[in-house]
Design an enzyme around this catalytic site. Structure first.
Site, PDB file in Angstrom:
ATOM      1  CG  HIS A 165       9.509   0.764   1.236  1.00 48.93           C
ATOM      2  ND1 HIS A 165       8.348   1.437   1.479  1.00 48.93           N
ATOM      3  CD2 HIS A 165      10.145   0.723   2.415  1.00 48.93           C
ATOM      4  CE1 HIS A 165       8.287   1.771   2.752  1.00 48.93           C
ATOM      5  NE2 HIS A 165       9.373   1.353   3.342  1.00 48.93           N
ATOM      6  CG  HIS A 201       4.247   8.374  -1.585  1.00 49.23           C
ATOM      7  ND1 HIS A 201       4.497   7.316  -2.428  1.00 49.23           N
ATOM      8  CD2 HIS A 201       3.726   7.857  -0.455  1.00 49.23           C
ATOM      9  CE1 HIS A 201       4.145   6.210  -1.823  1.00 49.23           C
ATOM     10  NE2 HIS A 201       3.671   6.500  -0.633  1.00 49.23           N
TER      11      HIS A 201
END
Ligand code: ADP
Ligand code: MG
Lengths: 773, 83, 250, 83
Positions: free
Chosen positions: A103, A57
């Site tokens: 998300h 990420h």
């Protein structure tokens, strides 16, 4: 970057048996690479910092080589990939900042509290640049709406996103809501934010000037979202109380609102040299990125970090993802003013360190040095993996795009009556009105929403000018599952087309790549093909990719998600008075079909409703044609030749026509020359087509303009009455289709009121929401 | 069958951010109140359960409290008999 | 030009829209910080929408204790004109400056949509310039907008002409009772806005400042803001305030 | 000075409609729970007061509960000492 989006890591339960670096998600090779960069063994704190920064990420270690291939240059680009958000100039000294992020993982765990901070995170990416957030678009994908778990997730995510966005006062003006069983175990929550700034206030997330102060302001730091690194806690404490180490973060939109105001005030008063939001990897990320961007170092003192909880370990302070925090780089003589601004907004603020010239991120606690790592080793010089890509088996079974397949030109059994198919499509979960969801968002705060959610692209006027921003998000995942290059290119084509049909000029593209485990060659192939499609489409349309986000490991025990390249586009309309909407406007207007239907039903909503296998072959995309079509429609809008323009996408021509009729509250009578087959012409989703309407005397001008752009155009009927009437004609209609066994004989003749009813009731019914209010 | 009345108190877990509690603390100055700290804001749910015995009733309440009335990831609850 | 103060609480998010709306309505808008001890010479005060203090605990309750609210209450007690919009209405209700309370929407969901409202009377400082427009279309955006008061209070409000706006159906003809989809939040007696007994303090849930320009889909909110600005201008003149109060009530 | 911890329980007054309570009742069926009635959903606020004596501390809590934590028009409250 998105907070809390760290990919799943090895469960830390057997921490004693597993070497620490592996428990932190680092491979043995990565540990060697860390040793290389440090010239020694890392200590535990340093390892924790590498663990989060070298996560997929934060580091983009698998996707970086692919992202490098994207076009990034374009007219007016002021900030592109590598910056916190893309920024493009719109004239008048103004610029637009925009970005999309995911998300996904936190939302699967805790839909409400998981989704909410996603909004906060992307908003921070916008105002950190000096832009006031003016719009949010939320793109989300869930499993089968009939499943109780899906309903729970939809409800929670909608409440979470709404609760946050409504409170901070940024209108939610668009997005997507798509259901597909592949997202059942792993929903996608992508949020795009758009901001406006005076270009002179453009601020970089950099830490220039050794001697400047590193100032942390916003909420105090707690143990929120420590995620994978919590293994260190279990290694440190004999009997760890897991309830003390929540990885779910609770967002505080009120604090975020104060943070927006305080940050913009600091920027506009020229009080900061650099500003960065704190997201994933918290202080570690903010310090190393800002230092690396400026070619400096940062030394911080953990004792100076305001905490919300007692007895936090150094690694906890360094990797905490506590929300609603910012790092400012401040000249010492301006600190008093900075502190006064924070105080006025009720935000704690503290000097936690200073900028150095040595290029290192140094962590101290009082006099003790706990960690020292070159900033670049954590960010720009982080490890990169060149993953293996291999096309999956199934790919070879799929025919080439556009290949007509016998099975696909049949209407389903109920399709004896295409009107019934149309009603079924309009009421289907993916095409029905999204009102039940978007009404839970504030779409009109800031009093600038010209077109909110519900009807194509969102339009936000730019106060003080005659201009407007036009934005849309799109992702064609079903086609991407068959042909990822095509899926991504179609996504770009559709998102830009949605912007162009309002008359606006697309400015740039942001994207969120939602894919599976990159260490699986097939999953990585999907990703690399999608990035290639994204790049090709953007080059063909002359658009820069100014930023985005990559979310990998979107897999659950139920399997991987459809590859989903979510595309966000922002465009500029020079004169909002020329805005073209999708709804039919006046009785007697001519209806024209622009472009032509091409075969290939794979990936269409029709195929989903009819239960056709995706191996049928998707529709082909001609990027040159798409470019010409968009140029045509923009020019037509500029010359005010259009009464309405609606693009043909989900559900095909018939749905586009029906939507324009429903929204206009008017009937239509058209005659459609069926070229391919009724199913393809009515419900196929081949790209580069529009349903437009115009005053009759403008028709010749439109035809001439279309000819100039070499775009097929045809007058098919007129606006009027209260029914939707479609007569089928041409070689592919009834007779010929019947011969091929398609058995379609009927024209469509349905009252617009019935169409509206199906369209309005579809979503609440699919989700089992009572029809309250 | 007897009616038992319970209260379920749901509060944010220790360590979980409680923005409401913080906002309340922040406003105490305006109210002229001092000496107040550690404010946590949660929910209280009162309900009546019909059951043969208190243990059965309490089991129902515990089930509800864990499944519906609280979010175990961020909240903890206690159950009280109130009637 | 008439100065109208717009209060900025931490968490207000319609303050800028309201400042702009006041200007469109011909007033001079000034920001009033929540810690301000005075109203800075404003001839009228608007409490804007948003989520003051996050609306934590209960919408409007924490804001009610802001220092500026002491000045607002004193101003109201002297007959000064005060308008609360959405969250501002919630703050006024919590402060007891207008009757009633705003409960969670009947459907327990936040609702952002256009609604139709109709004024009950056209002789108030908040409605005097509405003229024949009916119904008025403007957005709501709230989670706690269900107007509540006990029956006796509701009867008194109706009797004394303190109901300012009600939700109505799109044809404008009929009042939207509780349970009618046109009454978006389940407000008792479809009340969308009320005044205090003196007629100088009013609150409403819909957002007139978001309906001030045709480009935004409706300019039906503008006459409300213009009424307010004009009434405030009148109140500024010697004895204007007393006249106004006398005119407004009954 | 001693620290006293209190809980303030705030509930909708009888007669005031409680849509949350109704929503909880409405979802009991899905959870396979029966025999539950009279659900009321309110707030619970826990807080610590520093004072010389419990009476002084309780006075502060009563003041806060009446002014800030509850709206007397629609809610009633009770105060409990919890530590
Ligand atoms: N799919 C993508 N396409 C283009 N740029 C991307 C993509 N994914 C990430 N980026 C860029 O890489 C940089 C790092 O991303 P991220 O860590 O999410 O940024 P930030 O910390 O600024 O929020 C950003 O500039 C982002 O725009
Ligand atoms: Mg960032």
């Amino acid at each position: 970057m998105t907070v809390g989006e760290l990919e799943p890591q090895a469960a830390p339960t057997a921490a004693t048996a597993v070497p620490l670096h592996r428990a932190l998600g680092l491979t043995d090779d990565e540990l060697d690479a860390i040793r290389d960069r440090l010239g020694r063994d890392p200590n535990e704190l340093e390892l924790a910092m590498f663990g989060v920064m070298w996560s997929e990420h934060c580091s983009y270690k698998s996707s970086k080589p692919l992202l490098k291939t994207l076009p990034t240059r374009g007219e007016g680009v002021v900030a592109g990939p590598g910056e916190t958000a893309g920024v493009i100039s719109i004239g008048d000294g103004l610029a637009v900042a925009f970005k999309i992020e995911s998300h996904n993982h936190p939302s699967a765990v805790e839909p409400n509290q998981g989704a909410a901070p996603g909004v906060g995170g992307i908003l921070r990416d916008i105002f950190t640049m000096g832009a006031r957030p003016v719009a949010v678009l939320d793109a989300r994908r869930f499993g089968d709406p009939a499943e109780p778990r899906t309903r729970h997730l939809v409800d929670g995510v909608v409440r979470g996103v709404g609760g946050y966005g409504n409170c901070v006062g940024v209108p939610t003006v668009g997005g997507e809501l798509v259901f597909d069983s592949s997202y059942g175990g792993n929903p996608l929550v992508n949020v795009m934010a758009i901001g406006l700034l005076e270009q002179r206030f453009l601020t970089r997330a950099a830490a220039p000037g050794p001697g400047n102060l590193a100032v942390l302001f916003g909420s105090a730091t707690g143990r929120a979202g420590i995620g994978g690194a919590s293994v260190l806690a279990s290694a440190t404490f004999a009997d760890d109380d897991p309830s003390k180490r929540p990885s779910v973060q609770v967002g505080d939109p009120f604090a975020e609102k104060l943070l927006i105001e305080a940050s913009l005030e600091l920027i506009e008063r020229g009080l900061v040299e650099g500003l960065q939001d704190l997201g994933a990897a918290g202080i570690t990320c903010a310090t190393s990125e800002t230092a690396d961007r400026a070619g400096t170092g940062i030394e911080i003192d953990l004792e100076a970090v305001p905490r919300r909880e007692p007895d936090m370990e150094p690694f906890e302070v360094m990797v905490s993802e506590s929300q609603e925090r910012m790092l400012a780089i401040v000249r010492p003589e301006r600190y008093a003013d900075v502190a006064a601004v924070c105080e006025r907004w009720g935000l704690p603020c503290a000097v936690i360190g200073r900028v150095t010239a040595d290029g290192d991120v140094t962590v101290r606690e009082g006099g003790r040095e706990l960690a020292r790592i070159p900033a670049a080793a954590l960010t720009s010089d982080a490890i990169v993996h060149h993953r293996l890509a291999a096309p999956p088996e199934r790919r070879r079974l799929a025919p080439a795009p556009g290949a007509p397949v016998v099975a696909s030109d049949q209407l389903p059994e109920r399709g004896m009556d295409p009107g019934a198919v149309l009603l079924a499509l309009l009421g289907s979960p993916n095409l029905a009105s999204r009102r039940a969801v978007y009404e839970q968002y504030d779409s009109t705060v800031q009093a600038s929403t010209v077109a909110g959610p519900g009807r194509g692209a969102a339009v936000i006027r730019v106060r003080g000018t005659s201009k407007a921003l036009v934005a849309a998000t799109d992702a064609n995942a079903p086609v991407g599952a068959v042909d990822p290059w095509l899926g991504a290119a179609l996504s770009v084509a559709e998102a830009t087309r949605n912007v162009a049909i309002t008359g606006a000029r697309p400015l740039g593209v942001t994207n969120c790549l939602n894919f599976g485990d990159p260490t699986r060659p097939e999953a990585f192939w999907l990703l690399s093909e999608a990035v290639r499609g994204l790049g090709d489409a953007c080059r063909a349309l002359g658009l820069p990719v100014t930023g985005g986000n990559v979310s990998l490991y979107n897999e659950s025990p139920l399997g991987a998600i459809l590859p989903t390249p979510e595309i966000g586009v922002v465009g500029l309309l020079d004169d909002v008075a020329t805005l073209v909407g999708p709804a039919f406007r006046a009785e007697g207007d001519a209806i024209l079909l622009v472009g032509e239907a091409a075969p290939g039903l794979a990936g269409s909503e029709y195929a989903r409703v009819a239960g056709l296998a995706p191996e049928d072959g998707p529709p082909a995309l001609d990027l040159e044609r798409e470019r010409a079509l968009q140029a045509f429609v923009r020019e037509a809008a500029r010359r005010r030749l259009l009464a309405s323009a609606q693009d043909v996408s989900g559900g095909g021509f018939a749905v586009a026509l029906a939507e324009a009729a429903i929204w206009g509250g008017r009937g239509v009578h058209v005659r459609l020359a069926v070229v391919s087959s009724p199913a393809v012409d009515l419900f196929g989703e081949s790209p580069s087509r529009l349903v437009i309407s115009a005053r009759p005397h403008d028709v010749p001008h439109l035809s001439a303009l279309a000819a100039e752009h070499e775009i097929p155009i045809e007058v098919i009927g007129t606006v009027g009455g209260d029914r939707l009437l479609v007569d089928l004609a041409g070689a592919g209609a009834t007779g010929a289709a019947e011969e091929r066994g398609s058995r379609v004989a009927d024209s469509i003749d349905v009252p617009v009121a019935d169409l509206r009813h199906a369209w309005e009731q579809g979503l609440p019914r699919a989700l089992g929401w009572s029809q309250e209010a | 069958m007897t009616d038992f009345r319970f209260a379920v108190n749901v509060l944010p877990k220790p360590g979980i951010l409680d923005p409401q509690g913080r906002a309340v603390e922040g406003s105490l100055g305006h109210l002229g109140v001092s000496g107040v700290a550690g404010v946590r804001v949660g929910r209280r749910v009162e309900l009546t359960v019909s059951a043969d015995a208190e243990t059965a009733a309490r089991a129902t309440v515990d089930h509800l409290a864990g499944e519906l009335l609280s979010n175990p990831l961020i909240e903890s609850f206690t159950v009280e008999r109130i009637g | 030009m008439t100065r109208i103060g717009v209060v900025v609480f931490p968490g207000s998010n319609c303050d800028r829209d309201t400042l702009r709306g006041v200007e469109l309505a011909g007033g001079e808008a000034v920001e009033l910080w929540h810690e301000a001890g005075s109203l800075d010479g404003g001839a009228g005060v608007i409490l804007p929408g948003g989520f003051a203090y996050g609306d934590y605990l209960r919408a409007g309750v924490i804001a009610r204790f802001s220092p500026v609210m002491r000045a607002v209450a004193a101003f109201a007690a002297e007959g000064g004109l005060v308008l609360g919009i959405c969250n501002g209405f919630q703050v006024l209700a919590e402060a007891g400056l207008v009757p009633g309370a705003l409960l969670r929407n009947r459907g327990l969901r936040f609702l952002g949509r256009d609604v139709r409202i109709a004024p009950e009377r056209l002789d108030t400082p908040f409605t005097r310039l509405i003229g024949a427009r009916r119904p008025l279309r403007m957005p709501i955006a709230h989670g706690e907008g269900c107007y509540f008061a006990d029956d006796a209070t509701l009867d008194a409000l109706e009797r004394d002409g303190q109901v300012l706006f009600r939700y109505v159906r799109s044809d404008g003809g009929s009042t939207a009772e509780t349970g009618d989809p046109a009454n978006p939040n389940g407000s008792l007696r479809a009340i969308a806005g009320v005044m205090n007994d003196r007629g100088n303090v009013a609150g409403l849930m819909p957002h007139p400042e978001r309906a001030g320009e045709a480009i935004l889909g409706s300019d039906d909110g503008l006459p409300i803001l213009r009424s307010f600005v004009e009434a405030a201008a009148q109140a500024e003149r010697p004895d204007g305030r007393a006249d106004l109060a006398a005119a407004a009530v009954r």
